[in-house]
Design an enzyme around this catalytic site. Structure first.
Site, PDB file in Angstrom:
ATOM      1  CB  THR A 337      -0.956   0.009   1.214  1.00 39.19           C
ATOM      2  OG1 THR A 337      -1.771   1.190   1.168  1.00 39.19           O
ATOM      3  CG2 THR A 337      -0.197  -0.012   2.534  1.00 39.19           C
ATOM      4  CG  HIS A 390       4.843 -11.026  17.014  1.00 39.06           C
ATOM      5  ND1 HIS A 390       5.854 -11.903  16.691  1.00 39.06           N
ATOM      6  CD2 HIS A 390       5.378 -10.184  17.931  1.00 39.06           C
ATOM      7  CE1 HIS A 390       6.942 -11.608  17.381  1.00 39.06           C
ATOM      8  NE2 HIS A 390       6.682 -10.560  18.148  1.00 39.06           N
TER       9      HIS A 390
END
Length: 419
Positions: A337, A390
């Site tokens: 993006t 994560h």
């Protein structure tokens, strides 16, 4: 009489919103003609007629939410365009007038029953059905609600105001001194219904923050060599390929190179399994008037720079023209993006679930940089950000991935040749 129904739209899409009718009652259409445009979670879809004939009735209006299989219009294969095609409209004028007069004089049985029930339960209180329902939900006595309607009809907002007033009156004195919750604005406002796509974007962004252990790491890139290479090659590149050599192709190829070295960034989680993708379908976020969409550049590793630029340009145009197909939005493995096109200097992009990585680009700024020989030079610099899940990507791996992207961009000549 045939019916026009909402067709199967795509796998996982079962509903939409009527964005625009392309025909009106009385129009003559042919089989296969588009009759209505539906807004779905991802793209706008035109619904074509399965019949030829005249539109006799439009059942659902623009802005209505509809599901697959819903009847939205009717069509008469033997009707005449612009004429009165329904049986009701073909009846003699005297018969229609008499019927209308009877309707005025004799209310429907269910209306009589409803009025009777309302009168018995609420006396002379005049309230809309929605207001009565709201009153039941909030346990509010309608006889104690003050209507703002000049005709005395109670509406849902009147019930809400009464409920709020009741709560305020039961608060302790200390709490009364605090700012009270307002049910109405005391200055002009405009209420705009969220589009289906915006509602979906909002829901998905909230969902991903609840479901993923999202973390962001940052770095900065010296784009001196990329800009130099673009300057050297831009004219020949346009002559040969018919497209400009932009920044997105460099970043796309750098991301693909880094993903090959750190494959967990190109994966997703399914139940208790990690699915590592052996393909490189890179989503490129595109801003449109209706919200952000992410079309996918398929097999970006197999495309050269010109191929990447052409595909990005084509998908971007289709996105802005609302011509994207479902297949062009599904199945990406990683997303890029670029907030820099709007002047963003630094941001933390949100994951495009179920992907576990997204790269954020930002604007290019000239800054004084200390070089290895301790000299100071003005360089075009860009901050880049990597948001990652994560749960399967460790911090070490994420940082190394971003460093590799940086290295590939700062030495783009090999990247261009290899790409």
């Amino acid at each position: 009489m045939n019916e026009i129904k909402v067709p199967e739209l795509a796998e996982s899409i079962t509903e939409g919103t009527i964005a625009e009718w392309l025909v009106k009652k009385g129009d003559n259409i042919e089989k296969g003609d588009p009759v209505v445009e539906l807004e779905t979670d991802k793209v706008n879809v035109e619904v074509n007629s399965d019949f030829s004939g005249v539109i006799t009735e439009i059942i659902r209006e623009e802005g209505d939410d509809v599901e697959v299989g819903d009847i939205i219009a009717k069509i008469d294969e033997n009707g005449e365009a612009g004429g009165d095609t329904s049986q009701e409209e073909n009846e003699p004028a005297e018969s229609k007038a008499k019927e209308n007069e009877q309707k005025k004089e004799e209310p429907k049985q269910e209306d009589k029953q409803a009025d009777k029930e309302e009168t018995q339960s609420k006396g002379d209180v005049i309230a809309s059905p929605a207001a009565r329902k709201r009153a039941r939900e909030l346990n509010i006595d309608l006889s104690k609600v003050s209507p703002r309607d000049p005709l005395g009809r109670i509406r849902p907002e009147d019930v809400d105001a009464a409920a709020s007033s009741s709560k305020e009156n039961t608060k302790p004195a200390k709490e009364d001194k605090k700012s009270k919750e307002k049910t109405e604005f005391d200055k002009p406002v405009e209420r705009v219904k969220m589009s289906r796509r915006r509602q979906t974007i909002a829901k998905r962004l909230v969902d991903v923050q609840h479901e993923a252990a999202m973390l962001t790491t940052f770095n900065e890139v010296d784009l001196t060599n990329v800009m130099k290479l673009r300057s050297e090659r831009k004219e020949k590149f346009i002559e040969k390929h018919g497209v400009k050599l932009g920044f997105m192709s460099f970043f796309t190829k750098a991301v693909v190179g880094a993903l090959k070295e750190f494959p967990l960034l190109n994966a997703e989680i399914q139940d208790n399994e990690i699915v590592i993708k052996k393909f490189y379908d890179i989503g490129i976020a595109v801003s449109t008037d209706d919200g952000l969409v992410v079309p996918v550049v398929r097999d970006a590793d197999r495309l050269d720079f010109a191929g990447v630029e052409k595909e990005i340009g084509n998908l971007g145009k289709k996105a802005r023209d609302k011509k994207l197909e479902m297949s062009e939005l599904q199945g990406g493995s990683f997303t890029i993006t670029n907030g820099g096109t709007f002047g963003s200097m630094l941001s933390t992009p949100i994951l495009n679930a179920p992907q576990v990585g997204i790269l954020g680009m930002h604007n290019i700024q000239k800054r004084a940089m200390v070089m290895p020989d301790d000299s100071i030079e003005v360089r075009p610099m860009m901050y880049i950000a990597l948001s990652y899940d994560h749960r399967i990507v460790d911090g070490k791996e994420a940082v190394q991935f971003l460093v590799r992207v940086k290295q590939l961009l700062e030495d783009p000549y090999d990247l261009l040749l290899e790409g």
